[in-house]
Write a protein that holds these residues in place. Structure first.
Motif, short mmCIF file in Angstrom:
data_model
loop_
_atom_site.label_atom_id
_atom_site.label_comp_id
_atom_site.label_asym_id
_atom_site.label_seq_id
_atom_site.Cartn_x
_atom_site.Cartn_y
_atom_site.Cartn_z
N ASP A 39 2.65 -0.49 1.32
CA ASP A 39 1.02 -0.82 0.55
C ASP A 39 0.21 0.33 1.08
O ASP A 39 -0.94 0.60 1.03
CB ASP A 39 0.41 -1.62 1.07
CG ASP A 39 0.89 -3.82 0.76
OD1 ASP A 39 1.58 -3.83 -0.11
OD2 ASP A 39 0.42 -4.50 1.70
N ARG A 40 0.80 1.26 1.76
CA ARG A 40 0.00 2.65 2.42
C ARG A 40 0.19 3.39 1.47
O ARG A 40 -0.88 4.58 0.89
CB ARG A 40 0.74 3.04 3.60
CG ARG A 40 0.31 2.37 4.48
CD ARG A 40 0.39 2.71 6.26
NE ARG A 40 0.72 1.81 7.11
CZ ARG A 40 0.62 2.28 8.35
NH1 ARG A 40 0.88 2.44 8.68
NH2 ARG A 40 -0.08 1.16 9.45
N VAL A 41 1.56 3.70 0.67
CA VAL A 41 1.52 5.17 -0.07
C VAL A 41 2.03 4.44 -1.39
O VAL A 41 3.13 3.86 -1.93
CB VAL A 41 2.58 6.08 0.72
CG1 VAL A 41 2.48 6.21 1.71
CG2 VAL A 41 4.19 5.27 1.03
N TRP A 42 2.31 5.45 -2.42
CA TRP A 42 2.78 5.96 -3.86
C TRP A 42 4.77 5.81 -3.08
O TRP A 42 4.68 6.55 -2.78
CB TRP A 42 2.36 6.21 -5.04
CG TRP A 42 1.19 5.38 -5.50
CD1 TRP A 42 -0.11 6.77 -4.74
CD2 TRP A 42 1.06 5.29 -6.39
NE1 TRP A 42 -0.98 5.38 -5.29
CE2 TRP A 42 -0.63 4.72 -6.83
CE3 TRP A 42 2.22 5.06 -7.66
CZ2 TRP A 42 -0.96 4.68 -7.71
CZ3 TRP A 42 1.40 4.32 -8.50
CH2 TRP A 42 -0.14 4.03 -8.93
N VAL A 43 5.19 4.92 -4.12
CA VAL A 43 7.11 5.23 -4.00
C VAL A 43 6.97 5.55 -4.94
O VAL A 43 7.55 4.38 -5.59
CB VAL A 43 7.98 3.87 -2.75
CG1 VAL A 43 9.33 4.22 -3.45
CG2 VAL A 43 6.86 3.56 -1.53
N TYR A 44 8.06 6.98 -5.08
CA TYR A 44 8.08 7.55 -6.59
C TYR A 44 9.52 6.54 -6.69
O TYR A 44 10.46 6.90 -5.81
CB TYR A 44 8.16 8.86 -6.57
CG TYR A 44 8.93 10.06 -7.62
CD1 TYR A 44 8.03 9.35 -8.72
CD2 TYR A 44 10.11 9.43 -8.37
CE1 TYR A 44 8.84 9.93 -9.83
CE2 TYR A 44 10.11 10.54 -9.16
CZ TYR A 44 9.70 10.37 -9.91
OH TYR A 44 10.68 10.91 -11.31
N VAL A 45 9.79 5.88 -7.87
CA VAL A 45 11.49 5.38 -8.48
C VAL A 45 11.86 6.16 -9.23
O VAL A 45 13.41 5.75 -9.70
CB VAL A 45 12.19 3.41 -7.94
CG1 VAL A 45 10.70 3.40 -7.19
CG2 VAL A 45 10.69 3.59 -9.66
#
Length: 54
Positions: A39-45
């Motif tokens: 919920d805090r950061v973008w997670v690059y997948v």
């Protein structure tokens, strides 16, 4: 949340680092991870070009 065993056991004198297997299925931990990480950061997948059939 299960509290019978500690979630993590770390003993540097024995080079031991163990994660309780219930950590991976506990709903409260999942909720906490979602709030504190996702919920805090973008997670690059990955990039859309890496998905074979988008």
């Amino acid at each position: 949340m299960t509290t019978a065993k500690p979630w993590i056991v770390e003993d540097n004198t024995k080079n031991k680092f163990l994660v309780n297997r219930n950590t991976f299925i506990d709903k409260d931990i999942l909720k906490m991870e979602r709030e504190r990480i996702f919920d805090r950061v973008w997670v690059y997948v990955g990039h859309e070009s890496e998905i074979p059939n988008p």
